[in-house]
Write a protein that holds these residues in place. Structure first.
Motif, PDB file in Angstrom:
ATOM      1  N   GLY A 288      13.009  44.356 -19.276  1.00  0.00           N
ATOM      2  CA  GLY A 288      12.874  44.598 -20.852  1.00  0.00           C
ATOM      3  C   GLY A 288      12.441  43.484 -21.750  1.00  0.00           C
ATOM      4  N   GLY A 289      11.406  42.725 -20.964  1.00  0.00           N
ATOM      5  CA  GLY A 289      11.023  41.594 -21.920  1.00  0.00           C
ATOM      6  C   GLY A 289       9.990  41.712 -22.869  1.00  0.00           C
ATOM      7  N   SER A 290       9.268  43.022 -22.656  1.00  0.00           N
ATOM      8  CA  SER A 290       8.296  43.381 -23.744  1.00  0.00           C
ATOM      9  C   SER A 290       8.812  43.400 -24.964  1.00  0.00           C
ATOM     10  CB  SER A 290       7.871  44.738 -23.213  1.00  0.00           C
ATOM     11  OG  SER A 290       7.393  44.799 -22.005  1.00  0.00           O
ATOM     12  N   ASP A 291      10.240  43.739 -25.397  1.00  0.00           N
ATOM     13  CA  ASP A 291      10.949  43.555 -26.646  1.00  0.00           C
ATOM     14  C   ASP A 291      10.532  42.351 -27.111  1.00  0.00           C
ATOM     15  OD1 ASP A 291      11.580  46.287 -26.533  1.00  0.00           O
ATOM     16  OD2 ASP A 291      13.589  45.569 -25.590  1.00  0.00           O
TER      17      ASP A 291
ATOM     18  N   VAL B 222       2.668  46.640 -25.134  1.00  0.00           N
ATOM     19  CA  VAL B 222       3.113  47.448 -24.248  1.00  0.00           C
ATOM     20  C   VAL B 222       3.737  47.124 -22.965  1.00  0.00           C
ATOM     21  CG1 VAL B 222       1.796  49.599 -25.080  1.00  0.00           C
ATOM     22  CG2 VAL B 222       0.843  48.071 -23.548  1.00  0.00           C
ATOM     23  N   SER B 223       4.876  47.953 -22.403  1.00  0.00           N
ATOM     24  CA  SER B 223       5.260  47.817 -21.193  1.00  0.00           C
ATOM     25  C   SER B 223       4.212  48.244 -20.255  1.00  0.00           C
ATOM     26  CB  SER B 223       6.686  48.393 -21.232  1.00  0.00           C
ATOM     27  OG  SER B 223       7.544  47.959 -22.197  1.00  0.00           O
ATOM     28  N   ALA B 224       4.812  48.154 -18.916  1.00  0.00           N
ATOM     29  CA  ALA B 224       4.113  48.981 -17.826  1.00  0.00           C
ATOM     30  C   ALA B 224       4.357  50.509 -18.011  1.00  0.00           C
ATOM     31  CB  ALA B 224       4.593  48.378 -16.408  1.00  0.00           C
TER      32      ALA B 224
ATOM     33  N   GLU C 281       6.792  51.928 -13.115  1.00  0.00           N
ATOM     34  CA  GLU C 281       5.810  50.983 -12.410  1.00  0.00           C
ATOM     35  C   GLU C 281       6.439  49.850 -12.069  1.00  0.00           C
ATOM     36  OE1 GLU C 281       3.120  51.957 -11.004  1.00  0.00           O
ATOM     37  OE2 GLU C 281       2.059  49.956 -10.806  1.00  0.00           O
ATOM     38  N   THR C 282       7.209  49.121 -12.976  1.00  0.00           N
ATOM     39  CA  THR C 282       7.852  47.939 -12.655  1.00  0.00           C
ATOM     40  C   THR C 282       8.731  47.845 -11.547  1.00  0.00           C
ATOM     41  OG1 THR C 282       7.378  47.516 -14.905  1.00  0.00           O
ATOM     42  CG2 THR C 282       8.978  45.859 -13.355  1.00  0.00           C
ATOM     43  N   ASN C 283       9.399  49.156 -11.506  1.00  0.00           N
ATOM     44  CA  ASN C 283      10.440  49.439 -10.319  1.00  0.00           C
ATOM     45  C   ASN C 283       9.514  49.407  -9.067  1.00  0.00           C
ATOM     46  OD1 ASN C 283      12.660  49.254 -12.280  1.00  0.00           O
ATOM     47  ND2 ASN C 283      12.962  51.380 -12.255  1.00  0.00           N
TER      48      ASN C 283
END
Ligand code: ADP
Ligand code: ASP
Ligand code: MG
Length: 412
Positions: free
Chosen positions: A151-154, A40-42, A46-48
């Motif tokens: 976008g690195g979670s991909d 999962v991503s944040a 949240e990352t922004n």
């Protein structure tokens, strides 16, 4: 029993309700008798928020510490998701990048994965757990935390699928597949049942953020079967495939756009050998990636060099170029951050002439000026004024009849 990697992006885990929905989807796959890893991503935004905090405390980029801060969002989402899965009755365990061990190089903010260790995860899977892994992050050989680029979670998901030889990697997002162009801009955009790794690679690297470019590179390299699906609604999504004969009949399969580039022009350079080597050598030394390049010699024997760089490197590029400008005796330097690159992509382009011409005419008919052009076997890109991006995408979508079924598209 199959091994499935599922990846859920920020919007898909954007609230407690949505996290519970993701937990149900992971459990449903597990109940089919499959082993399941979820990346999962944040939570969305949240990352922004974390990036803005780093900008608030420091006037300049401190890449190592930036990675420490921005990787924090995923720690929250993996913990919450594991808790949700467990409270629904299925065992689950969460892991940060360094715990799995996603070993990366040390290019903070855009690290590349070198190796993913699978033992710990495999042990948990064999014991019946759903394993929840933080996307976007890794650790270098010195033990520093790294991140894989926005976008690195991909990429984390595909790397896990490759390392554990998963039977499928399902990328769940907020659209139900890969479309002919960004469906949030062109309402007539249509979903592609399948897209070749090569076309997806071009789409991603030319700006379609639905998949991070590096994730597609890895999927192609390790033949990972990737599907892009909606986390909110059922549907077949889009399958990434090797090229098929059928695809070659389609001249253009999609359009991409990128507003995150800037254009720099160095004017009035004496036309002598070594000019571009000096200019681009300085940019390479500063780790600035240059994309399109245009050079031409005027009747007066002077050279103009125009090129594009990522917006994030624009200021640094302008600073770095002051020395080389004097060295090559250039008359002036001009920068323009308000540009966009719009690209048409398709493996079928190889066997069809006239794609570029159709593109130029459609833009000309709307009075959109083309500032730069670059072509390859499977894409044509143009640089235009940023304010025409949406209009350009719409007219090109019509010009290539991308809203029609493949068989109904009539190209002259
Ligand atoms: P996630 O948070 O799930 O990783 P992203 O925002 O990174 O999601 O990517 C999904 C978004 O990509 C969509 O909302 C859409 O606006 C955008 N997008 C750009 N080009 C395309 C395309 N060709 N097909 C589908 N989505 C696209
Ligand atoms: N959370 C990270 C980002 O916003 C990684 C990702 O979403 O894939 O870029
Ligand atoms: Mg994404």
């Amino acid at each position: 029993m199959a091994l499935i990697v599922q990846k859920f992006g920020g919007t898909s885990v954007g609230s407690v309700e949505r996290i519970k929905n993701v937990a149900s989807q992971a459990i449903a796959e597990h109940k089919k008798g499959n082993q399941v890893i979820v990346t999962v991503s944040a939570m969305s935004g949240e990352t922004n928020r974390l990036v803005a905090l780093t900008e608030g405390v420091a006037g300049y980029m401190q890449k190592r510490e930036y990675d420490v801060v921005v990787s924090a969002g995923e720690q929250v989402s993996i913990g919450l998701l594991s808790m949700a899965i467990k409270s629904m009755g299925t065992p689950a365990k969460s892991y940060l990048g360094w715990q799995v061990r996603f070993l990366t190089d040390s290019s903070f903010t855009k690290a590349r994965i070198r190796n993913v260790e699978s033992e710990r995860i495999q042990k948990d899977l064999d014991a019946g757990h759903i394993v929840v892994v933080a996307g976007f992050q890794g650790i270098d050989s010195e033990g520093n935390i790294t991140t894989l680029g926005r976008g690195g979670s991909d990429t984390s998901a595909v790397a896990l699928a490759a390392a554990l030889k998963a039977d499928r990697c399902d990328i769940f997002t907020d659209v139900d597949g890969v479309y002919t162009t960004d469906p949030r801009i062109v309402s007539k955009a249509t979903r592609l049942e399948q897209i070749s790794y090569d076309e997806m690679l071009e789409m991603a690297s030319l700006g379609s953020k639905v998949l991070q470019t590096r994730s597609v590179e890895l999927a192609k390299k390790y033949s990972v079967p990737v599907r892009v699906l909606s986390s909110m609604e059922e549907g077949g999504g889009t399958l990434l495939t090797k090229e098929s004969k059928e695809m070659e009949h389609v001249m253009v399969s999609g359009l991409a756009h990128n507003k995150d580039e800037a254009k720099i022009t160095i004017q009035g350079v004496p036309d002598t050998p070594g000019i571009v080597a000096t200019i681009f050598g300085a940019l390479a030394d500063a780790n600035v990636n240059v994309d399109m390049i245009l050079q031409n010699v005027s009747a007066r024997g002077e050279t103009d060099v125009t090129f594009t760089v990522p917006s994030s490197d624009y200021k640094e590029a302008m600073d770095v170029l002051i020395g080389p400008m004097n060295q090559v005796k250039a008359k002036s330097i001009k920068g323009n951050p308000d540009i966009a690159k719009v690209s048409a992509i398709g493996v079928g382009m190889r066997s069809h002439s006239g794609v570029a011409q159709r593109m130029f005419k459609a833009l000309a008919d709307e009075g959109i000026n083309i500032q730069m052009i670059s072509t390859s076997e499977i894409k044509v890109s143009v640089v235009i004024d940023q304010k025409y991006t949406e209009l350009a995408l719409r007219v090109l979508h019509d010009a290539f009849e991308l809203d029609k079924d493949i068989g109904d598209r009539v190209y002259s």
